[in-house]
Design a protein around this motif. Sequence first.
Motif, short mmCIF file in Angstrom:
data_model
loop_
_atom_site.label_atom_id
_atom_site.label_comp_id
_atom_site.label_asym_id
_atom_site.label_seq_id
_atom_site.Cartn_x
_atom_site.Cartn_y
_atom_site.Cartn_z
N VAL A 145 0.84 -1.20 0.00
CA VAL A 145 0.00 0.00 0.00
C VAL A 145 0.88 1.26 0.00
O VAL A 145 0.61 2.22 -0.73
CB VAL A 145 -0.95 0.00 1.21
N ARG A 146 1.94 1.23 0.79
CA ARG A 146 2.85 2.39 0.81
C ARG A 146 3.50 2.58 -0.56
O ARG A 146 3.65 3.71 -1.04
CB ARG A 146 3.91 2.20 1.90
N LYS A 147 3.85 1.48 -1.21
CA LYS A 147 4.41 1.55 -2.56
C LYS A 147 3.37 2.11 -3.53
O LYS A 147 3.69 2.94 -4.40
CB LYS A 147 4.83 0.16 -3.01
N ALA A 148 2.13 1.70 -3.38
CA ALA A 148 1.06 2.19 -4.26
C ALA A 148 0.90 3.70 -4.11
O ALA A 148 0.76 4.42 -5.11
CB ALA A 148 -0.25 1.48 -3.94
N LEU A 149 0.91 4.19 -2.87
CA LEU A 149 0.80 5.63 -2.67
C LEU A 149 1.95 6.37 -3.35
O LEU A 149 1.75 7.43 -3.96
CB LEU A 149 0.79 5.95 -1.17
N SER A 150 3.15 5.80 -3.25
CA SER A 150 4.30 6.43 -3.90
C SER A 150 4.11 6.51 -5.41
O SER A 150 4.44 7.53 -6.04
CB SER A 150 5.58 5.65 -3.56
N LEU A 151 3.57 5.44 -6.00
CA LEU A 151 3.38 5.40 -7.45
C LEU A 151 2.25 6.31 -7.92
O LEU A 151 2.13 6.59 -9.11
CB LEU A 151 3.13 3.96 -7.89
N MET A 152 1.41 6.75 -7.02
CA MET A 152 0.36 7.70 -7.38
C MET A 152 0.91 9.12 -7.55
O MET A 152 0.26 9.98 -8.15
CB MET A 152 -0.73 7.72 -6.30
N LEU A 153 2.10 9.37 -7.01
CA LEU A 153 2.62 10.73 -6.92
C LEU A 153 3.49 11.07 -8.12
O LEU A 153 4.47 10.39 -8.41
CB LEU A 153 3.45 10.87 -5.63
N ASP A 154 3.13 12.14 -8.79
CA ASP A 154 3.95 12.66 -9.90
C ASP A 154 4.83 13.77 -9.31
O ASP A 154 4.45 14.94 -9.27
CB ASP A 154 3.04 13.20 -11.01
N ARG A 155 6.01 13.39 -8.84
CA ARG A 155 6.88 14.33 -8.16
C ARG A 155 7.33 15.47 -9.08
O ARG A 155 7.42 16.62 -8.66
CB ARG A 155 8.08 13.58 -7.59
N GLY A 156 7.65 15.13 -10.31
CA GLY A 156 8.08 16.16 -11.25
C GLY A 156 6.99 17.19 -11.51
O GLY A 156 7.26 18.39 -11.60
N ARG A 157 5.76 16.72 -11.58
CA ARG A 157 4.64 17.63 -11.81
C ARG A 157 4.44 18.56 -10.62
O ARG A 157 4.16 19.75 -10.78
CB ARG A 157 3.37 16.81 -12.06
#
Length: 524
Positions: free
Chosen positions: A297-309
């Motif tokens: 779940v923590r990995k999923a939250l990370s993959l939801m985030l577009d850091r560059g954007r």
Amino acid sequence: MRLHLTKASVAALVFCSLATGVSADTLRLALAGEHQSVDPHFSRTSPNQNTAAHIFDTLVTIDEAMQRQPSLAVSWKALDDLTWEIKLREGVKFHDGSDFDSADVISSVERVPNVANSPAPFTSSVSMIDTIEAVDALTLRVTTKGPTPGLMQGLGGVYILPSELGNDVASAEFDNGNAAIGTGPYKFVSWTPNESLVLDANETYWAGAPAYDDVVIRYIPNAASRVATLLAGDVDAIDKVPPADTDTIEKRDDLKVVDSVSGRVIYLHMDSDREVTPFITEKDGSEIKNPLRDARVRKALSLMLDRGRIVQSILSGKGTPTGQMVPEGFMGFNPAIDVPQADIDEAKRLLAEAGYPDGFKITIHGPNDRYVNDAKVLQAVSQLFARAGLTSEVQAMPKNVYFKSASKREFSVFLVGFGTTSGDSLRGLRQVMATYDKENGVGTFNRGRFSNEAFDELVAEASATFDEGEKAELLEQAAQIGFDQEQGILPLYFEQLIWGMDDDITLSTRPIERTLAQNFAPKE
């Protein structure tokens, strides 16, 4: 001629600082963040340390290359794995005229664990010490509980007070000025909470008197108001310029923008410990077991985030996306850890695999007056979570309310920053992600209570080795577990430090979050 402020003249100086044409001997600053207390041991947070560094000194200081340099200590050496000898600077005086010596260091170290209600204590800086004793007036002998190569990274950052104050002096005594006695470049004159701090130069400062005789620091948390104050000529310099306002300042012939890279990482902390966490529920509001305990779940939250954007749209490009604790060039940076890229499909797959195919409801907390555009960052994170199928809300609040609640573990997912003030990741990993251990001062900022035995062992080994190469390798291995495998926290980006100021003054910068009057000088 130097001005010497009396309390009776403080109000007049603050009033005059709001007008143009004040004395060139006075520096007027406007800062976003205000300390909670003038007590230098009360909190390790940046606003508190920023104030403390004007009035008090530490045993060592950090130079532009993030390397430790002598300050009140002139030398230090390990006599064996557990014993250190520290030589102190001769001829240093406190603001009250008393001499600095070994007793002051011992008393300061003993006081640190006794500071009441500290939201971010210095305990970890002294917890490794078994005994500390005076060999003579300017020599200390320190024994540690175990091999501690980084002793001066911790002990060296403790602000030193006169031993005459004792170990039990209350923080309130610093706030009213009675105990605000240091060896630093400026003397305390007055503090009006939510308004201003007034300082007077220490003419006999051991490192040389600062460039400005008097300093008025105003606290203006609202960024637009802070910029407007600079544009109106009411202050000489401001910190935390919003990236979108840099062009406005630079278009003025009499103003300029100064920026610097930063070691401050902005990240999401998660409650990965409790069976039930207060701000994650089923979408209908019913209680569920804490999904953040599952690394998927923590990995999923990370993959939801577009850091560059986030960096481009919210920070106007004034930041560096990241997936780990320290930027490239710092010891502990792991080149094998890529900046996570947004992948909504993979995020949904991981959620389904973990038993949450329909997602859940989540509330994200954070400050609205601590980091650059922090409230907007919170909204962006919430929108990215919603795009991936979560029901997401935001609660932003003033930092003085937020950090107290965060320390009481009242949140589930929350925005935090950590500034690395040394050249490596050890302190960050040890304080933000190592298993919480109050007695030994470990995990002080681990408000989410992430815990991983293998990670802890690597950090402990890195803390104990005197071999720099081995230390670097151990820190990189710990980063691999903490960030790539376990997602103990979710790093987002490194902030960029941005100041706006009059064109006729200069600022010496370094990659730590400090705006210190002693680093300003008139342009020659």
